[in-house]
Design an enzyme around this catalytic site. Structure first.
Site, PDB file in Angstrom:
ATOM      1  CD  GLU A  90      -3.062  -1.152   2.117  1.00 49.36           C
ATOM      2  OE1 GLU A  90      -2.812  -0.546   3.176  1.00 49.36           O
ATOM      3  OE2 GLU A  90      -4.101  -1.813   1.927  1.00 49.36           O
ATOM      4  CD  GLU A 121       5.605 -20.024  12.755  1.00 43.38           C
ATOM      5  OE1 GLU A 121       5.717 -20.180  13.978  1.00 43.38           O
ATOM      6  OE2 GLU A 121       4.665 -19.391  12.235  1.00 43.38           O
TER       7      GLU A 121
END
Length: 304
Positions: A90, A121
């Protein structure tokens, strides 16, 4: 119930703790659950507020790197990584940041944006490799996010960043974490146990989103990407955004709509050029030159 044996350090984390207030969660009515979650979420902003000073110090350090041409690089796994991806993406449309200037490395790669890749992870070497692939160096700022402060992928990423001399920032939800110790700047937002024990996409994730909002937005303000509270670097890629640009130029200058339209036409749709042109009563070429001379800062261009 008998005492749980074989407890690990992970089990003792505040992010994994069970909240007694929510122990009967499945027995409550839906309105009660809505109120419970809303009450818990209401405390997140206060937890972020308590970390205001370290957040501000981290932002000023990040801006220093960005002013010298460095990048803002996020690293995270799971929810943390996906929130980082959203914030990075964004920045491009909101502040006209060139692609690659604000980026995110997420455990599991791009596929993890659409579906969970939780096993990824646990790979510390992959975190280091992800930042190595991005060629992170001493001019960059790396913000690593992990609610528990011990996610291997994120530890590997921030460790690599520190090794190469990049600015390192750790955003965590616990005190005394390994990730926090790796960061030159530690932002610990202590939101407490989740309404569903261990579900850190809830309060911890909300806290991370708030911190990311602050980091990217305030950094862009410091870089002159706004004029007052107007996002003058917005990229008008659709009609909604083109209308927003017209409103921004009108609000910044007080000019009538016909003059705004003419100034934007002359400025090839660039809100900053149109604002300086109208406010300083100069042509678009002069306005653009003024902006170029001060790094695109509208206020400085008008003062010059």
């Amino acid at each position: 119930m008998g005492q749980v044996t074989g407890e690990s350090a992970f089990d003792r984390l505040a992010t994994e703790a069970r909240d007694p207030a929510a122990a009967d969660l499945d027995l409550r009515s839906t309105p009660e659950l809505v109120r419970l979650m809303n009450d818990q979420d209401a405390g997140v902003a206060a937890a972020v507020a308590r970390a205001a000073e370290p957040i501000a110090r981290a932002i000023d350090a990040i801006v220093g790197r960005l002013e010298r041409g460095g990048r803002l690089v996020y690293a995270g796994a799971g929810t943390s990584g996906r929130l980082a991806l959203v914030d990075a993406a964004e920045c491009e449309s909101t502040f006209d940041i060139p692609p690659g200037r604000v980026v995110a490395a997420i455990a599991g790669g791009p596929a993890a944006a659409a579906s969970a890749q939780e096993a990824a992870e646990d790979d510390r070497e992959a975190g280091a490799a992800a930042l190595s692939d991005l060629r992170v160096g001493p001019g960059d700022a790396v913000v690593a996010l992990s609610a528990s402060g011990r996610t291997p992928f994120t530890l590997g990423a921030l460790g690599h960043a520190r090794d190469v001399g990049a600015l390192t920032v750790a955003v965590v939800s616990v005190e005394g974490s390994e990730l926090g110790a790796l960061g030159e700047h530690e932002i610990a937002v202590l939101v407490g146990p989740e309404v569903i024990a261990g579900s850190t996409r809830l309060k911890a994730g909300t806290a991370q989103k708030l911190v990311l909002n602050m980091i990217s937005t305030i950094a862009m303000v410091r870089l002159g990407k706004t004029f007052g509270n107007l996002m003058v670097d917005v990229v008008a890629t659709n009609e909604k955004l083109r209308a927003r640009v017209r409103r921004i130029v009108a609000a910044a200058t007080g000019a009538p709509s016909e003059r705004v339209e003419a100034a934007l036409d002359d400025a090839d749709g660039d809100a900053k050029v149109a604002i300086v042109s109208l406010a300083a009563d100069v042509d678009a070429a002069t306005a653009r030159a003024r902006l170029d001379a001060v790094g695109g800062n509208v206020r400085k261009a008008l003062a010059g």
